[in-house]
Design a protein around this motif. Structure first.
Motif, PDB file in Angstrom:
ATOM      1  N   ASP A 250      95.291 -98.250 -46.388  1.00  6.19           N
ATOM      2  CA  ASP A 250      93.893 -97.907 -46.651  1.00  6.19           C
ATOM      3  C   ASP A 250      93.164 -98.992 -47.430  1.00  6.19           C
ATOM      4  O   ASP A 250      91.947 -99.080 -47.362  1.00  6.19           O
TER       5      ASP A 250
ATOM      6  N   LYS B 119      91.482-100.654 -45.097  1.00  6.47           N
ATOM      7  CA  LYS B 119      90.728 -99.691 -44.277  1.00  6.47           C
ATOM      8  C   LYS B 119      91.397 -99.460 -42.925  1.00  6.47           C
ATOM      9  O   LYS B 119      90.734 -99.206 -41.915  1.00  6.47           O
ATOM     10  N   ASN B 120      92.726 -99.568 -42.897  1.00  4.09           N
ATOM     11  CA  ASN B 120      93.478 -99.418 -41.656  1.00  4.09           C
ATOM     12  C   ASN B 120      94.286 -98.129 -41.586  1.00  4.09           C
ATOM     13  O   ASN B 120      95.210 -98.040 -40.776  1.00  4.09           O
ATOM     14  N   ASP B 121      93.947 -97.163 -42.431  1.00  7.60           N
ATOM     15  CA  ASP B 121      94.653 -95.883 -42.344  1.00  7.60           C
ATOM     16  C   ASP B 121      93.791 -94.918 -41.526  1.00  7.60           C
ATOM     17  O   ASP B 121      92.729 -94.485 -41.988  1.00  7.60           O
TER      18      ASP B 121
ATOM     19  N   ASN C 152      90.468 -92.647 -42.765  1.00  9.37           N
ATOM     20  CA  ASN C 152      89.173 -92.901 -42.127  1.00  9.37           C
ATOM     21  C   ASN C 152      88.607 -91.628 -41.500  1.00  9.37           C
ATOM     22  O   ASN C 152      87.400 -91.358 -41.586  1.00  9.37           O
TER      23      ASN C 152
ATOM     24  N   GLU D  71      87.269 -89.360 -44.313  1.00 12.77           N
ATOM     25  CA  GLU D  71      85.989 -89.841 -44.842  1.00 12.77           C
ATOM     26  C   GLU D  71      84.844 -89.539 -43.883  1.00 12.77           C
ATOM     27  O   GLU D  71      83.761 -89.104 -44.302  1.00 12.77           O
ATOM     28  N   THR D  72      85.088 -89.731 -42.599  1.00 11.62           N
ATOM     29  CA  THR D  72      84.064 -89.412 -41.596  1.00 11.62           C
ATOM     30  C   THR D  72      83.761 -87.919 -41.595  1.00 11.62           C
ATOM     31  O   THR D  72      82.588 -87.509 -41.530  1.00 11.62           O
TER      32      THR D  72
ATOM     33  N   LEU E  58      84.121 -92.111 -49.304  1.00 11.63           N
ATOM     34  CA  LEU E  58      85.274 -92.912 -49.709  1.00 11.63           C
ATOM     35  C   LEU E  58      86.259 -92.023 -50.448  1.00 11.63           C
ATOM     36  O   LEU E  58      85.885 -91.274 -51.351  1.00 11.63           O
TER      37      LEU E  58
ATOM     38  N   HIS F  91      79.731 -98.751 -49.754  1.00 11.10           N
ATOM     39  CA  HIS F  91      80.205-100.139 -49.648  1.00 11.10           C
ATOM     40  C   HIS F  91      80.501-100.698 -51.038  1.00 11.10           C
ATOM     41  O   HIS F  91      81.541-101.327 -51.266  1.00 11.10           O
TER      42      HIS F  91
ATOM     43  N   PHE G  14      83.584 -99.142 -52.861  1.00 13.70           N
ATOM     44  CA  PHE G  14      84.890 -99.679 -52.459  1.00 13.70           C
ATOM     45  C   PHE G  14      85.367-100.731 -53.463  1.00 13.70           C
ATOM     46  O   PHE G  14      86.541-100.766 -53.846  1.00 13.70           O
TER      47      PHE G  14
ATOM     48  N   LYS H 198      88.453-100.431 -56.428  1.00 10.57           N
ATOM     49  CA  LYS H 198      89.483-101.456 -56.593  1.00 10.57           C
ATOM     50  C   LYS H 198      89.602-101.866 -58.057  1.00 10.57           C
ATOM     51  O   LYS H 198      90.714-101.970 -58.597  1.00 10.57           O
TER      52      LYS H 198
ATOM     53  N   GLY I 288      92.795 -98.150 -55.363  1.00 10.74           N
ATOM     54  CA  GLY I 288      93.196 -98.442 -53.989  1.00 10.74           C
ATOM     55  C   GLY I 288      94.578 -97.870 -53.698  1.00 10.74           C
ATOM     56  O   GLY I 288      95.517 -98.083 -54.466  1.00 10.74           O
TER      57      GLY I 288
END
Length: 340
Positions: free
Chosen positions: A29, A32-34, A38, A41-42, A54, A219, A222, A226, A231
């Motif tokens: 994640d 942002k590849n989980d 995703n 969140e959507t 997020l 945005h 994010f 971090k 994260g």
């Protein structure tokens, strides 16, 4: 049989939730590849009719991120004196954002639009902090699970727009309010600049909260996440629990509310109970009449019967009903209370 009424954060995943977690498709994640994160969140963004969302490890982190993004160091936010962001987030408002809180003396954690407007510092008076944000908590934790009147929230939104203030909702138990008041998430998404919703309270997830807002806010969130160390890597296992909860555990919150009201009625019938706060959702706050029974003796009686509750200070005690508080536990708790 142990009965834990300390909070609605003590639950464990249901069988269905565990199955969803074990079958989750996961990635990293932080990149942002989980896919499951995703999807969560959507889903939450669409529920509230807002641009983006997020996923965070905790509600405190979502609140603190929103405050950081809506303010500059030296500025001031307005909140009720019972607000979670002031009382229960470790001083994060000042530590993370360099911001102070102007506290409103509201009712059970809820303030009025008139109070908010009166608390705004004049923009041309440079001796006082610049007011830049209003924070709302729904339901109110310290206020006993009280639900805001949505019309008052609309009035406060008007005040914020008039004075150029941002408007943040700490919706840690917003799901409870939505069920109790028969409201929709989109009603809130239309009025607030940011919304934090918790998944590990009434919905029974093991971990997590979501921050919702416009594209620019999320945005920037994010990066703040971090910086705060929020994260997570293969967080899809946790996000799968959240998706399952949103599809299976929202409407059942009414069961928690009913049990809480029944406990409240029992407490009100006991001679040694001094006061029980009005009960709208799943939180019961009450006080012992120390002339008849000490708080320590009351807690000892509950402990003897393996019932755990929590003190909130100033003589107030709290019980919170939840997903793992079964009907059998409920009957035992009522029986024990009546026997004290």
């Amino acid at each position: 049989m142990e009965i834990n009424l300390i909070s609605d954060t003590v639950t464990r995943p249901t069988k269905g939730m565990l199955n969803a977690m074990m079958n989750a498709k996961v990635g990293d994640d932080v990149f942002k590849n989980d896919p499951t994160v995703n999807a969560l969140e959507t889903k939450v963004a669409e529920l509230f009719g807002m641009d983006a969302a997020l996923y965070f490890p905790s509600g405190t982190m979502t609140n603190q991120t929103a405050i950081k993004l809506h303010t500059q160091p030296g500025e001031q936010l307005i909140c009720d004196k019972y607000a979670h962001v002031f009382n229960y987030e470790g001083g994060g408002v000042s530590f993370n954002s360099g911001v102070s809180c102007k506290l409103i003396d509201g009712h059970r954690g809820m303030m009025t639009a008139e109070q908010v407007e009166a608390a705004i510092n004049p923009t041309d008076f440079y001796h006082s902090p610049l007011t830049s944000l209003v924070c709302i908590e729904n339901t109110t934790n310290k206020g006993g699970g009280a639900c805001w009147d949505f019309q008052e929230l609309l009035k406060i939104a008007t005040v914020c727009k008039k004075h150029g203030l941002k408007y943040h909702l700490d919706g840690a138990r917003l799901w409870n309010a939505l069920v109790a008041k028969k409201e929709s998430p989109k009603q809130y998404g239309e009025r607030f600049d940011s919304i934090s919703v918790c998944l590990s309270k009434g919905l029974g997830c093991p971990v997590g909260s979501v921050l919702v807002g416009n594209e620019e806010l999320i945005h920037n969130a994010f990066r703040v996440r971090k910086v705060l160390g929020g994260g997570m890597r293969q967080a899809g296992f946790l996000a799968a629990a959240a998706i399952y909860a949103l599809e299976h555990h929202v409407e059942r919150l009414s069961e928690d509310h009913s049990k809480a009201k029944e406990l409240g009625k029992v407490l009100e019938s006991l001679d040694f109970i001094k006061k029980v706060e009005p009960i709208e959702t799943n939180i019961i706050i009450f006080e012992i009449d120390e002339k008849q029974l000490s708080t320590d003796d009351f807690l000892a009686k509950l402990n003897e019967n393996l019932i755990a509750i929590i003190g909130m200070g100033q003589g107030k005690l709290r019980m919170v009903t939840h997903l793992d508080y079964t009907s059998e536990m409920h009957e035992k708790t009522i029986r024990i209370l009546k026997a004290i």
